[in-house]
Design an enzyme around this catalytic site. Structure first.
Site, PDB file in Angstrom:
ATOM      1  N   HIS A  41     -14.880  -4.677  -0.406  1.00  0.00           N
ATOM      2  CA  HIS A  41     -14.879  -4.009  -1.704  1.00  0.00           C
ATOM      3  C   HIS A  41     -16.286  -3.790  -2.260  1.00  0.00           C
ATOM      4  CE1 HIS A  41     -13.682  -3.571  -6.064  1.00  0.00           C
ATOM      5  NE2 HIS A  41     -12.712  -2.879  -5.496  1.00  0.00           N
TER       6      HIS A  41
ATOM      7  N   ARG B 176      -9.856  -5.068 -14.642  1.00  0.00           N
ATOM      8  CA  ARG B 176      -8.698  -5.846 -14.196  1.00  0.00           C
ATOM      9  C   ARG B 176      -9.070  -7.321 -14.291  1.00  0.00           C
ATOM     10  NH1 ARG B 176      -5.308  -2.088 -11.742  1.00  0.00           N
ATOM     11  NH2 ARG B 176      -6.343  -0.399 -10.608  1.00  0.00           N
TER      12      ARG B 176
ATOM     13  N   HIS C 285     -14.958   2.082 -15.596  1.00  0.00           N
ATOM     14  CA  HIS C 285     -14.810   1.357 -14.334  1.00  0.00           C
ATOM     15  C   HIS C 285     -16.044   0.521 -14.003  1.00  0.00           C
ATOM     16  CE1 HIS C 285     -14.162   1.157  -9.814  1.00  0.00           C
ATOM     17  NE2 HIS C 285     -12.976   0.795 -10.273  1.00  0.00           N
TER      18      HIS C 285
ATOM     19  N   TYR D   7     -11.432 -10.490  -2.146  1.00  0.00           N
ATOM     20  CA  TYR D   7     -12.229  -9.282  -1.941  1.00  0.00           C
ATOM     21  C   TYR D   7     -13.686  -9.674  -1.690  1.00  0.00           C
ATOM     22  CZ  TYR D   7      -8.441  -6.751  -4.433  1.00  0.00           C
ATOM     23  OH  TYR D   7      -7.231  -6.222  -4.841  1.00  0.00           O
TER      24      TYR D   7
ATOM     25  N   ARG E 272     -14.468   1.611   4.101  1.00  0.00           N
ATOM     26  CA  ARG E 272     -13.267   0.852   4.427  1.00  0.00           C
ATOM     27  C   ARG E 272     -12.025   1.735   4.494  1.00  0.00           C
ATOM     28  NH1 ARG E 272     -11.539  -1.690  -0.388  1.00  0.00           N
ATOM     29  NH2 ARG E 272      -9.932  -0.105  -0.491  1.00  0.00           N
TER      30      ARG E 272
ATOM     31  N   ASN F  17       0.821  -1.208   0.000  1.00  0.00           N
ATOM     32  CA  ASN F  17       0.000   0.000   0.000  1.00  0.00           C
ATOM     33  C   ASN F  17       0.858   1.263   0.000  1.00  0.00           C
ATOM     34  OD1 ASN F  17      -2.340  -1.495   0.052  1.00  0.00           O
ATOM     35  ND2 ASN F  17      -2.766  -1.165   2.215  1.00  0.00           N
TER      36      ASN F  17
ATOM     37  N   ARG G 225      -4.650   1.351 -13.673  1.00  0.00           N
ATOM     38  CA  ARG G 225      -3.285   1.556 -13.189  1.00  0.00           C
ATOM     39  C   ARG G 225      -2.614   0.259 -12.739  1.00  0.00           C
ATOM     40  NH1 ARG G 225      -3.952   5.454  -9.306  1.00  0.00           N
ATOM     41  NH2 ARG G 225      -3.599   7.145 -10.767  1.00  0.00           N
TER      42      ARG G 225
END
Length: 699
Positions: free
Chosen positions: A600, A383, A443, A476, A572, A53, A413
Site C-alpha cells: 500500500h 478510515r 484522502h 498493509y 500492485r 474483492n 466508501r
C-alpha cells in the site's frame, strides 16, 4: 470488413482497460490461494479476499457500467471499450474466475481435512453429535430466525446486499404437486458464526464444522409447521453501493450522507449468486423480483467464502498452517527517548509499517494531546479503526483547551457510518470537525502539531501513505514521515487553511497537492528526466503505487520512455499502461507484488542526474486521485531516509518469489531468474538489520 477478435482489439490499443486490469489483479490474489508453498490457513484467507474483492468490484465498478448501459451510453473509453462490450468481457472473465475460485476451495478443504479440519454435512454426524447440534439449533439459531412468506398479502421483503438467504419452496399435505408452490425466504443470521464446531468424536482430535445454512436447512420444517419443504436453496444479492450525492445542494453534508446510506439498502440489483441446482421456480421468482437476467452465478459450493477469513481465529494449534507472527519493532530512532518532540527537533524519522509498529504514530498524536506546550492539532481522518485510541486522544486534547481541527472524510466508501459516528464524538468533545470540500474527497494522510517552545512556535508533522488505522497498519505495508522540517510545516499549515477555510491557492514549497498542482508537478519532474536523458545524463523514474490508470500520466511515461528514460513501475493492482511495446514503452517495466501483506505504500523516485529526489504520497496515479481528491506528495529531504526508501524500492524490484511482471499483452507472469530467491516482504521483516545502514549504490 472482418470484426476484430478480443485479443486483436486488446493488442491494437496502447492502453489496458482499468476493469480488466483489476480482474488480473484479483486473479493474482487467487494464485496466492493456490500457492502450495504457503501455509494452508493463509491460503484460505486469500480465497476470502478474492470473494471480498469481487463483492466490491460488482457493487461499485460493475454497477457503474450497468448504469451506463441502462442510460444508453455507448461511447468508447480511452482503452477502446463501450460499456456494453466491457460488461460482456467482464462477465466472461468473472465466470472463469469464480469457477477457478471454487475449484481452489475444494482443493483447500480437502487438504484441511487431511490436517483434521473437516467441513461436514449433518448426515455424517454420529448420534451424539446430532443431539448436540440439534440443541444448538433450538437454543441459539432458531430464536434468531424469521421466516418471510411471499404472497398476495405479503410483498417481497427487503433483501440486503451481500447477505445470505435461503429460498424455500413449500406445499401443503394433499396439494397437487403440479400446483404453484408456496414461496418464502429466510435470512441466514450474519451475527452468528457461519461455521459451527461440532463436539469431537470419541478418541478423535479432528475439528469438525457444519455450516450455519446447512443447520437451518436441516431444520427448515421447524419454521413452517404444517407445510412440506420442496426445496431449500441459498442465494445472495449484490446491490449498487455507490453513493449519489448532491453535495452542492445539501444543506448539511452529514445528514445528506445519512439519507444516502439508507437509500443504499435499496440500491439496484447488480449480481445474483445462487446455489448450484437451485429449483427453477425459485430462480425464476428471484430473477423476476430483482429484475436481473445478465449477471447470475450458480455457485458449486458455499456462497460467500469470506468466512474463511475468520476460520484461523477459531482454531487452536495448527501453527504449521499459519504464517509466523510478525514482531513489529518500535522505530529504533524513537526507542530511547521519552520526548518525541525533542527527538524530531534534531532528526526526521521514517516508519515502515507493519515491520515497524504503528504505536509510534499513536504515541506522536497522544503525546501532542497531553503535552501542555502544544497549542493546536490538525489532522485528516479517512478510515479509522473501530476502537481507535487516536479519537480519544483528540477528544482529550480538545477538552483540555487545545485547538483541535479534524477533517473527517464522510464519503470514504463503506466507512461512512463509522466516520459519522467519529465526527459526532469529536464534535461533542469540542473538536472543530470539517467535512472537507464540496466535490472532493480528502484522502491526504497528514497531522500537524503546533507547539510553543522557548525559541518560538514550532510545527511537527506526520505525513503518511496509509490511513490512521492501527488495525490495517498490521496488514498493509505503509510509510509515515515524522518531521519538524520548516518547509514541510509551512506547507502543512497552508494545506489545512485551504481545506478548512477560504484561502488562495498556495505556492507549495515542498508538497504537490491534488487537485491543484500534483499533476503538473509530476509532469514537470518527468520532463526534467527527459531533459537529462537528452543530454546524456542519468535519467530514471521508479514509482511504487497501488494503481496507474490516468491517461495523461501514462502518455507522459510513454514520452519519457521514447526519450530514453528508464522507468520501473511497481504497481500492485490496476495498471492501464502497456509496457515493453517497441517504439513506445520498451524502456518501461511493470511488476506487481502480491504477498502476505497488502502492498500500500507509495514511493516515487526521480534520479535527476546525480541529485535524486524521493517522495512519499497518499495518491495513486488514477484520475480520481489527481482530479477529485485532496492528495499530497511529500519529499523526504534526509539523505539517510532517502536511502531507506531506495532500499524498499530495490527489494520490490528484485523480488523473484512473489513478484509478477506485466507483459505487453496485458497478462502477468511470475518473475523467474537465476538469482537467489528473494521475497521482498520477508526481507523487509529484517528491517532492524538494514535500516539506517550505509547503502553502497543508487537504484
Amino acid at each position: 470488413m472482418k470484426e476484430m477478435t478480443l485479443k486483436e482489439r486488446d493488442a491494437s490499443s496502447i492502453y489496458l482497460n482499468r476493469d480488466l486490469s483489476w480482474l488480473e489483479f484479483n486473479w493474482r490474489v487467487l494464485e496466492e490461494a493456490q500457492d502450495t508453498h504457503s501455509p494452508l490457513l493463509e491460503r484460505g484467507k486469500f480465497l476470502a479476499i478474492v470473494s471480498s474483492n469481487l463483492d466490491e468490484f460488482m457493487s461499485v465498478r460493475v454497477a457503474g457500467i450497468k448504469d451506463q448501459i441502462k442510460a444508453g451510453y455507448a461511447k468508447k473509453d480511452f482503452t477502446g471499450y463501450t460499456p456494453a462490450g466491457l460488461f460482456k468481457r467482464i462477465m466472461k472473465r468473472c465466470a472463469k474466475m469464480v469457477t477457478e475460485q471454487y475449484k481452489t476451495y475444494r482443493d483447500i478443504t480437502r487438504l484441511l481435512a487431511r490436517e483434521g479440519i473437516v467441513f461436514t454435512d449433518y448426515e455424517n454426524l454420529n448420534p451424539s453429535q446430532r443431539r448436540a447440534m440439534d440443541a444448538y439449533y433450538h437454543d441459539i439459531i432458531f430464536p434468531v430466525l424469521t421466516p418471510m412468506a411471499v404472497d398476495q398479502s405479503r410483498p417481497f421483503p427487503l433483501v440486503h446486499s451481500q447477505a445470505l438467504y435461503l429460498a424455500v419452496l413449500l406445499m401443503k399435505e394433499g396439494d397437487d404437486p403440479d400446483e404453484e408452490p408456496y414461496f418464502a425466504i429466510v435470512q441466514v443470521p450474519s451475527n452468528l458464526s457461519r461455521f459451527i464446531e461440532v463436539p469431537a468424536r470419541v478418541n478423535s482430535k479432528k475439528h469438525e464444522f457444519v455450516m450455519l445454512e446447512d443447520m437451518i436447512e436441516q431444520n427448515i420444517h421447524t419454521l413452517f409447521s404444517g407445510y412440506i419443504p420442496i426445496s431449500v436453496d441459498g442465494f445472495r444479492l449484490t446491490r449498487n453501493a455507490d453513493l449519489t450525492l448532491d453535495e452542492e445542494g445539501a444543506e448539511d453534508l452529514l445528514e445528506e450522507i445519512e439519507k444516502e446510506l439508507r437509500r443504499r439498502r435499496w440500491g439496484a440489483p447488480v449480481r445474483l449468486e445462487a446455489e448450484k441446482g437451485i429449483h427453477p421456480y425459485a430462480l425464476d421468482r428471484l430473477r423476476e423480483e430483482f429484475e436481473i437476467t445478465d449477471n447470475i452465478f450458480e455457485i458449486d459450493g458455499p456462497l460467500d467464502l469470506t468466512y474463511f477469513m475468520k476460520l484461523p481465529g477459531s482454531l487452536h494449534g495448527h501453527e504449521h498452517l499459519r504464517y509466523r507472527p510478525v514482531e513489529s519493532i518500535y522505530p529504533p530512532e524513537l526507542l530511547e527517548t521519552e520526548d518525541m518532540f525533542d527527538k524530531l527537533k534534531r532528526q526526521d524519522v521514517l516508519v515502515y509499517h507493519p515491520y515497524e509498529s504503528f504505536d509510534a504514530v499513536t504515541d506522536f498524536i497522544c503525546q501532542a494531546a497531553y503535552d501542555a506546550q502544544v497549542l493546536a492539532i490538525k489532522m485528516t481522518l479517512y478510515r479509522v479503526s473501530g476502537n481507535s485510541p487516536l479519537i480519544e486522544a483528540l477528544a482529550h486534547a480538545a477538552e483540555s483547551g487545545k485547538q483541535v481541527t479534524v477533517v473527517v472524510e464522510l464519503k470514504a466508501r463503506f466507512d461512512e457510518e463509522r466516520n459519522i459516528a467519529w465526527a459526532r464524538r469529536l464534535e461533542q468533545s469540542g473538536c472543530h470537525v470539517v467535512y472537507g470540500l464540496v466535490g472532493l474527497k480528502t484522502h491526504a494522510k497528514i497531522t500537524l502539531v503546533v507547539r510553543q517552545e522557548q525559541d518560538g512556535l514550532r510545527r511537527y508533522v506526520h505525513v503518511g501513505t496509509g490511513n490512521y488505522n492501527d488495525n490495517t497498519a498490521k496488514l498493509y505495508t505503509d510509510l509515515g514521515l515524522l518531521t519538524s522540517h520548516m518547509i514541510i510545516g509551512e506547507d502543512a499549515s497552508a494545506l489545512f487553511n485551504e481545506v478548512t477555510g477560504y484561502s488562495a491557492p498556495h505556492n507549495w514549497k515542498a508538497f504537490g497537492v491534488a487537485p491543484t498542482d500534483l499533476m503538473d508537478k509530476l509532469t514537470e519532474k518527468m520532463r526534467r528526466e527527459i531533459s537529462h536523458a537528452a543530454q546524456g545524463r542519468p535519467a530514471r523514474i521508479v514509482a511504487k503505487l497501488n494503481s496507474l490508470s490516468n491517461q495523461q500520466i501514462i502518455d507522459e511515461l510513454y514520452i519519457a520512455s521514447k526519450a530514453g528514460v528508464k522507468i520501473d513501475l511497481i504497481i500492485r493492482g490496476v495498471c492501464c499502461l502497456r509496457p515493453g511495446v517497441p517504439g513506445l514503452s520498451e524502456n518501461i517495466t511493470v511488476r506487481s507484488v502480491v504477498d502476505r501483506f497488502l502492498e500500500h505504500s507509495r514511493i516515487i523516485y526521480f534520479q535527476n542526474a546525480e541529485q535524486p529526489e524521493v517522495y512519499i504520497s497518499s495518491a495513486d496515479w488514477m484520475t480520481r486521485n489527481l482530479t477529485r481528491r485532496i492528495e499530497i506528495i511529500c519529499p523526504v529531504f534526509d539523505k539517510q531516509l532517502q536511502q531507506t526508501l531506495i532500499r524498499i524500492l530495490e527489494l520490490s524490484l528484485n523480488d523473484n518469489v512473489k513478484a509478477r511482471q506485466l507483459l505487453p499483452n496485458g497478462t502477468y507472469a511470475r518473475v523467474m531468474n537465476a538469482a537467489p530467491p528473494l521475497r521482498s516482504q520477508f526481507e523487509a521483516m529484517k528491517i532492524d538489520t538494514w535500516k539506517g545502514q550505509p547503502h553502497d549504490h543508487e537504484l
